[in-house]
Scaffold this motif. Structure first.
Motif, PDB file in Angstrom:
ATOM      1  N   UNK A   1      47.926 -14.152  33.573  1.00 35.87           N
ATOM      2  CA  UNK A   1      48.407 -13.217  34.593  1.00 35.87           C
ATOM      3  C   UNK A   1      49.262 -12.160  33.905  1.00 35.87           C
ATOM      4  N   UNK A   2      48.728 -10.955  33.805  1.00 35.36           N
ATOM      5  CA  UNK A   2      49.430  -9.840  33.178  1.00 35.36           C
ATOM      6  C   UNK A   2      50.252  -9.148  34.257  1.00 35.36           C
ATOM      7  N   UNK A   3      51.503  -9.546  34.381  1.00 38.92           N
ATOM      8  CA  UNK A   3      52.309  -9.137  35.527  1.00 38.92           C
ATOM      9  C   UNK A   3      53.638  -8.522  35.097  1.00 38.92           C
ATOM     10  N   UNK A   4      54.159  -7.701  35.971  1.00 39.57           N
ATOM     11  CA  UNK A   4      55.530  -7.214  35.903  1.00 39.57           C
ATOM     12  C   UNK A   4      55.955  -6.798  37.314  1.00 39.57           C
ATOM     13  N   UNK A   5      57.247  -6.878  37.649  1.00 42.15           N
ATOM     14  CA  UNK A   5      58.345  -7.292  36.782  1.00 42.15           C
ATOM     15  C   UNK A   5      58.270  -8.772  36.429  1.00 42.15           C
ATOM     16  N   UNK A   6      58.913  -9.142  35.308  1.00 46.89           N
ATOM     17  CA  UNK A   6      58.980 -10.555  34.936  1.00 46.89           C
ATOM     18  C   UNK A   6      59.851 -11.319  35.925  1.00 46.89           C
ATOM     19  N   UNK A   7      60.019 -12.630  35.716  1.00 49.63           N
ATOM     20  CA  UNK A   7      60.708 -13.396  36.753  1.00 49.63           C
ATOM     21  C   UNK A   7      61.680 -14.469  36.327  1.00 49.63           C
ATOM     22  N   UNK A   8      61.657 -14.906  35.058  1.00 54.37           N
ATOM     23  CA  UNK A   8      62.325 -16.182  34.748  1.00 54.37           C
ATOM     24  C   UNK A   8      63.847 -16.143  34.774  1.00 54.37           C
ATOM     25  N   UNK A   9      64.465 -14.954  34.834  1.00 51.28           N
ATOM     26  CA  UNK A   9      65.924 -14.880  34.982  1.00 51.28           C
ATOM     27  C   UNK A   9      66.360 -14.863  36.442  1.00 51.28           C
ATOM     28  N   UNK A  10      65.435 -14.690  37.364  1.00 50.00           N
ATOM     29  CA  UNK A  10      65.780 -14.647  38.784  1.00 50.00           C
ATOM     30  C   UNK A  10      66.030 -16.059  39.303  1.00 50.00           C
TER      31      UNK A  10
END
Length: 373
Positions: A134-143
């Motif tokens: 999955x080529x996605x943005x915005x990223x998510x792992x800090x949320x």
């Protein structure tokens, strides 16, 4: 052997605008030297590399859908969702610490989270495709559940894992985060749960400074299901391989997940401006291949790779090529022009990994096996 793999992409990801890096001085004078590290050009160079390297011929293109409020509420609070919505509607640039937005960001963040849900649908329902990039943005792992942070608004992999558990009835999902920064948001969301194993390998004492320590092992039912592996600068390919063989593979083997999701930040790469871990294309290829093998052994091959960080526009597409090569089993006949000479992994790394193993073995209690090392 080539493994049929989906590629989730949407041009709308390019519409999320993080703006310029800003240095503000006393008196209001501002310097804007360049685009923010997380910008649309990252996606363009990855997409171009996929298409022109020939990898596109081994991928099945899919489109994402937007996560609904119901989907986001599985891992985020109502107040958090409302805050992100209102901030974007008001065109507030900084929604949370270093989480830069534009008017369209909230909708694109839902699309990014929905892309991981689409990936879950694919690996759970398709008779022929069990792997997804999955080529996605915005990223998510800090949320986290109630905080946007570090370029992240909604936690994409957490939304996907929670969806897999609720919608498909899975009992055990493993999330592996190899972004150079600690996946603090993912840790926060699942810290007291035993149905999601969270493993994060990241540069020690970096970002966020207050999280990612080895003693953060989960709480309550989740004790033992959160594994942090902080590694020193210059760890490199050999060091990452040692970590995978010594910790990551054995822990996943004990947990026996029904689905593996990777928070794939290629910012541990050797040329990244905000990393010092020196991982090359071959290192990323090894990691993806190793996790693919684990997925084939324990969860019928079900493996999702969700893009997180990676900020050097010259090397990010090369590092990501390595990930997709490992995921698909396809070797692109192309020589990396930035190949580094062989270097010895610092002895301190091996001692640090051994210390992690010895410390956390006391808490790895989700299997009846007494030892795996």
């Amino acid at each position: 052997m080539i493994h049929k793999t989906s590629w989730i992409w949407d041009d709308r990801f390019l519409r999320h605008n993080t703006g310029k890096i800003q240095y503000v001085f006393e008196g209001g004078e501002t310097v804007e030297p360049c685009d923010e590290f997380e910008n649309k050009h990252r996606m363009n160079v990855i997409k171009e590399m996929i298409e022109k390297s020939g990898l596109v011929h081994h991928l099945v293109r899919q489109s994402p859908y937007e996560a609904s409020d119901e989907d986001l509420l599985r891992v985020h609070t109502k107040n958090h969702i409302g805050h992100v919505q209102k901030a974007c509607e008001a065109e507030t640039r900084e929604v949370g610490p270093e989480a830069y937005a534009s008017a369209e960001t909230e909708g694109i963040a839902r699309l990014s989270a929905g892309a991981v849900m689409k990936a879950v649908d694919t690996v759970m329902e398709s008779e022929t495709i069990s792997k997804v990039y999955a080529q996605i943005r915005p990223p998510g792992h800090h949320a986290s559940s109630d905080q946007a942070m570090g370029f992240c608004f909604y936690n994409n992999v957490a939304v996907g894992a929670a969806y897999a558990i609720e919608h498909y009835g899975l009992k055990r999902v493993a999330i592996l985060d190899w972004d150079v920064h600690h996946g603090n948001g993912t840790q926060d969301i699942f810290y007291e749960r035993d149905d999601v194993l969270v493993i994060s390998i990241h540069e020690e004492d970096y970002f966020p400074l207050e999280s990612g320590q080895v003693y953060e092992i989960g709480q309550g039912k989740g004790e033992g299901y959160n594994v942090n592996i902080p590694v020193p600068s210059l760890t490199g390919d050999e060091g990452y391989q040692y970590v995978f063989e010594s910790i990551i593979a054995p822990v996943i083997s004990q947990f026996e997940p029904e689905l593996i999701i990777i928070s794939a930040g290629q910012d541990a790469n050797a040329l990244d401006p905000i990393s010092r871990l020196m991982v090359t294309r071959e290192g990323f290829k090894y990691m993806a291949n190793k996790v693919r093998e684990l997925a084939e052994t324990y969860c019928e091959g079900r493996l999702i790779v969700a893009q997180e960080g990676g900020y050097n526009l010259a090397y990010l597409p090369i590092a990501t090529m390595g990930v997709i090569e490992g995921l698909t089993g396809v070797d692109v006949n192309w020589k990396d022009p930035h190949v580094l000479p062989h270097r010895t992994t610092p002895t301190a790394l091996f001692q640090a990994v051994d210390n992690v193993v010895n410390y956390q073995k006391r808490f790895w209690k989700f299997a009846e096996k007494e030892s795996f090392c």
